[in-house]
Write a protein that holds these residues in place. Sequence first.
Motif, PDB file in Angstrom:
ATOM      1  N   GLU A   6      14.346  25.092 -14.458  1.00 41.64           N
ATOM      2  CA  GLU A   6      15.068  25.906 -15.252  1.00 41.64           C
ATOM      3  C   GLU A   6      14.654  27.318 -15.341  1.00 41.64           C
ATOM      4  OE1 GLU A   6      12.970  22.107 -17.146  1.00 41.64           O
ATOM      5  OE2 GLU A   6      11.989  24.083 -15.676  1.00 41.64           O
ATOM      6  N   LEU A  20      21.310  28.110 -19.716  1.00 40.02           N
ATOM      7  CA  LEU A  20      20.427  27.225 -19.032  1.00 40.02           C
ATOM      8  C   LEU A  20      20.966  26.664 -18.304  1.00 40.02           C
ATOM      9  CD1 LEU A  20      17.553  26.328 -21.752  1.00 40.02           C
ATOM     10  CD2 LEU A  20      17.795  28.888 -21.143  1.00 40.02           C
ATOM     11  N   CYS A  22      19.236  23.892 -14.474  1.00 44.21           N
ATOM     12  CA  CYS A  22      18.418  22.948 -14.207  1.00 44.21           C
ATOM     13  C   CYS A  22      18.744  22.598 -12.684  1.00 44.21           C
ATOM     14  CB  CYS A  22      17.535  22.468 -14.657  1.00 44.21           C
ATOM     15  SG  CYS A  22      16.414  20.713 -14.459  1.00 44.21           S
ATOM     16  N   TRP A  36      18.199  17.955 -21.496  1.00 46.78           N
ATOM     17  CA  TRP A  36      17.619  18.583 -22.298  1.00 46.78           C
ATOM     18  C   TRP A  36      16.870  18.037 -23.720  1.00 46.78           C
ATOM     19  CZ3 TRP A  36      16.822  23.153 -19.344  1.00 46.78           C
ATOM     20  CH2 TRP A  36      18.078  23.383 -18.967  1.00 46.78           C
ATOM     21  N   CYS A  96      14.080  20.603 -19.019  1.00 50.85           N
ATOM     22  CA  CYS A  96      15.077  19.704 -18.257  1.00 50.85           C
ATOM     23  C   CYS A  96      14.432  18.351 -17.475  1.00 50.85           C
ATOM     24  CB  CYS A  96      15.411  20.540 -17.489  1.00 50.85           C
ATOM     25  SG  CYS A  96      16.650  19.477 -15.655  1.00 50.85           S
TER      26      CYS A  96
END
Length: 124
Positions: A6, A20, A22, A36, A96
């Motif tokens: 992540e 965010l 991942c 998530w 994640c």
Amino acid sequence: QVRLVESGGGLVQAGGSLRLSCAASGRTFSTYTMAWFRQAPGKEREFVAAISWSLGSTYYADAVTGRFTISRDNAKNTVHLQMDSLKLEDTAVYYCAVDQVDRLSEFDHEYAYWGQGTQVIVSS
């Protein structure tokens, strides 16, 4: 084995946005769900959002519906979480995860692979 990394966490003011990411590497599956989750201090880990890698279908927790958007980049094996209108209560470590069954589950025990987490802090 699947490796999840992540990135994108940080400090943001309430009402602001963060994105965010991942990145997944290693073993791949033909169909699976990526999701998530988050865990705030002193609280249990909770579901945030999930996406079907093959279909692109999505599922959100009520607390983030309308504010967060999960998306995927198939070419880069990456899932993103766009977080808008952030609130103080969104402060948490965000993780994640991958479920080898494509079922858009909200239950963390059904996810076999996890990243190390990225911290999100929302300040007033």
